[in-house]
Structures are given as C-alpha cells and as structure tokens.
Design a protein around this motif. Structure first.
Motif, PDB file in Angstrom:
ATOM      1  N   CYS A  72       1.065  -1.375   0.118  1.00 12.37           N
ATOM      2  CA  CYS A  72       0.092  -0.112  -0.047  1.00 12.37           C
ATOM      3  C   CYS A  72       0.756   1.848  -0.209  1.00 12.37           C
ATOM      4  O   CYS A  72       0.339   2.503  -0.595  1.00 12.37           O
ATOM      5  CB  CYS A  72      -0.829   0.322   1.200  1.00 12.37           C
ATOM      6  SG  CYS A  72      -2.408  -1.291   0.915  1.00 12.37           S
ATOM      7  N   GLU A  73       1.996   1.585   0.517  1.00 12.84           N
ATOM      8  CA  GLU A  73       2.800   2.926   0.887  1.00 12.84           C
ATOM      9  C   GLU A  73       3.234   3.115  -0.844  1.00 12.84           C
ATOM     10  O   GLU A  73       3.560   3.438  -1.021  1.00 12.84           O
ATOM     11  CB  GLU A  73       3.760   2.870   2.057  1.00 12.84           C
ATOM     12  CG  GLU A  73       3.372   2.169   2.882  1.00 12.84           C
ATOM     13  CD  GLU A  73       4.627   1.691   4.073  1.00 12.84           C
ATOM     14  OE1 GLU A  73       5.697   1.528   4.159  1.00 12.84           O
ATOM     15  OE2 GLU A  73       4.475   2.134   5.047  1.00 12.84           O
ATOM     16  N   LEU A  76       0.916   3.694  -2.739  1.00 15.19           N
ATOM     17  CA  LEU A  76       0.395   5.588  -2.494  1.00 15.19           C
ATOM     18  C   LEU A  76       0.970   6.148  -2.943  1.00 15.19           C
ATOM     19  O   LEU A  76       1.211   7.125  -3.611  1.00 15.19           O
ATOM     20  CB  LEU A  76      -0.054   5.654  -1.196  1.00 15.19           C
ATOM     21  CG  LEU A  76      -0.086   6.701  -0.476  1.00 15.19           C
ATOM     22  CD1 LEU A  76      -1.514   7.018  -1.233  1.00 15.19           C
ATOM     23  CD2 LEU A  76      -0.435   6.819   0.753  1.00 15.19           C
ATOM     24  N   SER A  80       0.302   8.466  -6.264  1.00 16.96           N
ATOM     25  CA  SER A  80       0.285   9.749  -5.804  1.00 16.96           C
ATOM     26  C   SER A  80       1.357  11.183  -6.219  1.00 16.96           C
ATOM     27  O   SER A  80       0.821  12.236  -5.882  1.00 16.96           O
ATOM     28  CB  SER A  80       0.433  10.202  -4.183  1.00 16.96           C
ATOM     29  OG  SER A  80       1.388  10.415  -4.028  1.00 16.96           O
ATOM     30  N   MET A 140      -7.501   5.385   0.226  1.00 17.46           N
ATOM     31  CA  MET A 140      -6.238   5.718  -0.411  1.00 17.46           C
ATOM     32  C   MET A 140      -6.309   6.615  -1.950  1.00 17.46           C
ATOM     33  O   MET A 140      -6.647   7.454  -1.916  1.00 17.46           O
ATOM     34  CB  MET A 140      -5.423   4.119  -0.605  1.00 17.46           C
ATOM     35  CG  MET A 140      -4.596   4.230   0.657  1.00 17.46           C
ATOM     36  SD  MET A 140      -3.224   3.159   0.730  1.00 17.46           S
ATOM     37  CE  MET A 140      -2.973   2.318  -0.909  1.00 17.46           C
ATOM     38  N   ARG A 143      -8.487   9.779  -1.747  1.00 20.60           N
ATOM     39  CA  ARG A 143      -7.098  10.539  -1.438  1.00 20.60           C
ATOM     40  C   ARG A 143      -6.284  11.198  -2.833  1.00 20.60           C
ATOM     41  O   ARG A 143      -6.372  12.224  -2.537  1.00 20.60           O
ATOM     42  CB  ARG A 143      -6.476  10.352  -0.219  1.00 20.60           C
ATOM     43  CG  ARG A 143      -7.456  10.077   1.356  1.00 20.60           C
ATOM     44  CD  ARG A 143      -7.407  11.272   2.214  1.00 20.60           C
ATOM     45  NE  ARG A 143      -6.135  11.985   1.959  1.00 20.60           N
ATOM     46  CZ  ARG A 143      -5.707  12.072   2.623  1.00 20.60           C
ATOM     47  NH1 ARG A 143      -4.831  10.974   3.870  1.00 20.60           N
ATOM     48  NH2 ARG A 143      -4.602  12.836   2.561  1.00 20.60           N
ATOM     49  N   VAL A 151      -0.269  14.172   0.103  1.00 29.92           N
ATOM     50  CA  VAL A 151      -1.048  12.111   0.783  1.00 29.92           C
ATOM     51  C   VAL A 151       0.537  11.870   0.948  1.00 29.92           C
ATOM     52  O   VAL A 151       1.569  11.674   0.814  1.00 29.92           O
ATOM     53  CB  VAL A 151      -1.439  10.818   0.019  1.00 29.92           C
ATOM     54  CG1 VAL A 151      -1.457  10.459   0.373  1.00 29.92           C
ATOM     55  CG2 VAL A 151      -2.365  11.622  -1.005  1.00 29.92           C
ATOM     56  N   ASP A 155      -0.113   7.108   6.411  1.00 27.45           N
ATOM     57  CA  ASP A 155      -1.622   6.573   6.135  1.00 27.45           C
ATOM     58  C   ASP A 155      -2.488   5.634   5.248  1.00 27.45           C
ATOM     59  O   ASP A 155      -3.228   4.910   5.993  1.00 27.45           O
ATOM     60  CB  ASP A 155      -2.300   8.069   4.889  1.00 27.45           C
ATOM     61  CG  ASP A 155      -2.134   9.177   5.806  1.00 27.45           C
ATOM     62  OD1 ASP A 155      -2.702   9.399   6.331  1.00 27.45           O
ATOM     63  OD2 ASP A 155      -2.979  10.022   4.501  1.00 27.45           O
ATOM     64  N   ALA A 156      -1.380   4.847   4.211  1.00 27.97           N
ATOM     65  CA  ALA A 156      -1.342   3.526   4.258  1.00 27.97           C
ATOM     66  C   ALA A 156      -0.849   2.494   5.411  1.00 27.97           C
ATOM     67  O   ALA A 156      -2.348   1.793   4.979  1.00 27.97           O
ATOM     68  CB  ALA A 156       0.489   3.582   3.102  1.00 27.97           C
TER      69      ALA A 156
END
Length: 173
Positions: A72-73, A76, A80, A140, A143, A151, A155-156
């Motif tokens: 996820c990181e 993201l 982003s 995500m 966002r 972002v 958050d992830a």
C-alpha cells in the motif's frame, strides 16, 4: 502506439496530446488509432493500465501486516505522484465494462490475493481481498483523486492497521 503515447506524455502536457500527434509519432495514420481505441482517452487509459500492471509479486516481509503496508505504501507513493494522478485520471475517464480501469482493479486484486494467500499459508487470520480493497485501497484512491493535500505514506499503514484492528479476517488453512 504505447511507446509513442508515453514519449509524448513525457514531453508535453496532457492537453497538448492529440490522436494525430500520437499516430505521427508511431508512424501510422490517425484512423489506425481510432479503429483500435476509438479516441485519445481510451488510448491513454490503455497506456496507463499497462503501466500499472505489476511486473513482480508484492514484497514478502514475513507478515500480513508488513506485506500489506509495503504494498500500500508503494502504491500510494506511485499513484499520488503527478504522473500517477494523471494516469489515474485517464483511467477514470475511460470507465466502463472491460475497460482499462477494470484491468487495474484486477491487477490490484491479484497482488492483494498473493499477499492474502501467503498470510494464509503462515496461518495468519486474513481478511478477504474485497475487504482489503474496500477498507484500504478505496480510501487511498479517494485521497489520491479528490483531496488536494499531499498524501502521507503513513496513511497507508494507518489504513492497514485499522483494517486489521477491526478483526478483519479468519484463520485460513
């Protein structure tokens, strides 16, 4: 065609790219592009979908939490970025059955499926792929697409931790 579109995207703003320009760069007629993709939006969405196709399996950190957070990181961070946001806008503009955006959903679900299967083999309780998509990936994506603030990669991890804290998942075997 994809290479021509990618080269033009690297050189120009999206509003400066046209079907005749892509066709000329690829050495074909514009009618070739229109026959295959219908319009520029579809071509750019197809290019974006191919860019988002994973080339390797997700990182194996040894735990469900670690694997999900790492995936996820990375997602993201990539999506982003200005280029990532542009790709996502092209995909969203082409939404419909069996369109490039659907392929991206498939790619995400496949990657998460690998993570879930690994965790299940280790005996970890695992949420379903759909639960992860809805609880982590969807917020995500919201966002990335709709929030002007930058972002934060934390958050992830926060979303992954919140999903797992809710007790999402059952032991699998």
């Amino acid at each position: 065609m994809h290479a021509a579109a990618r080269a033009l995207q690297a050189e120009r703003g999206r509003h400066e790219i046209t079907v005749p320009l892509v066709a000329a760069r690829a050495g074909v007629t514009a009618s070739t592009v229109y026959r295959r993709w219908g319009d520029l939006t579809e071509l750019l969405a197809d290019v974006a979908a191919e860019r988002l196709r994973p080339e390797t399996p997700p990182v194996d950190t040894g735990s469900l939490r670690g694997d999900l957070a790492a995936y996820c990181e990375q997602y993201l961070e990539e999506m982003s970025s200005p280029a990532g946001r542009a790709f996502l806008r092209d995909l969203v503009a082409s939404c419909g059955d069996d369109r490039p955006a659907c392929r991206c959903d498939l790619y995400i679900r496949e990657q998460i499926g690998v993570i879930v299967e690994r965790a299940a083999r280790r005996g970890e309780p695992t949420p379903g792929v759909g639960e992860i998509v809805e609880g982590v990936m969807a917020p995500m994506m919201y966002r990335i697409l709709f929030v002007a603030d930058p972002v934060d990669l934390a958050d992830a991890r926060r979303l992954v931790d919140a999903l797992l804290a809710r007790g999402g998942g059952q032991p699998r075997g």
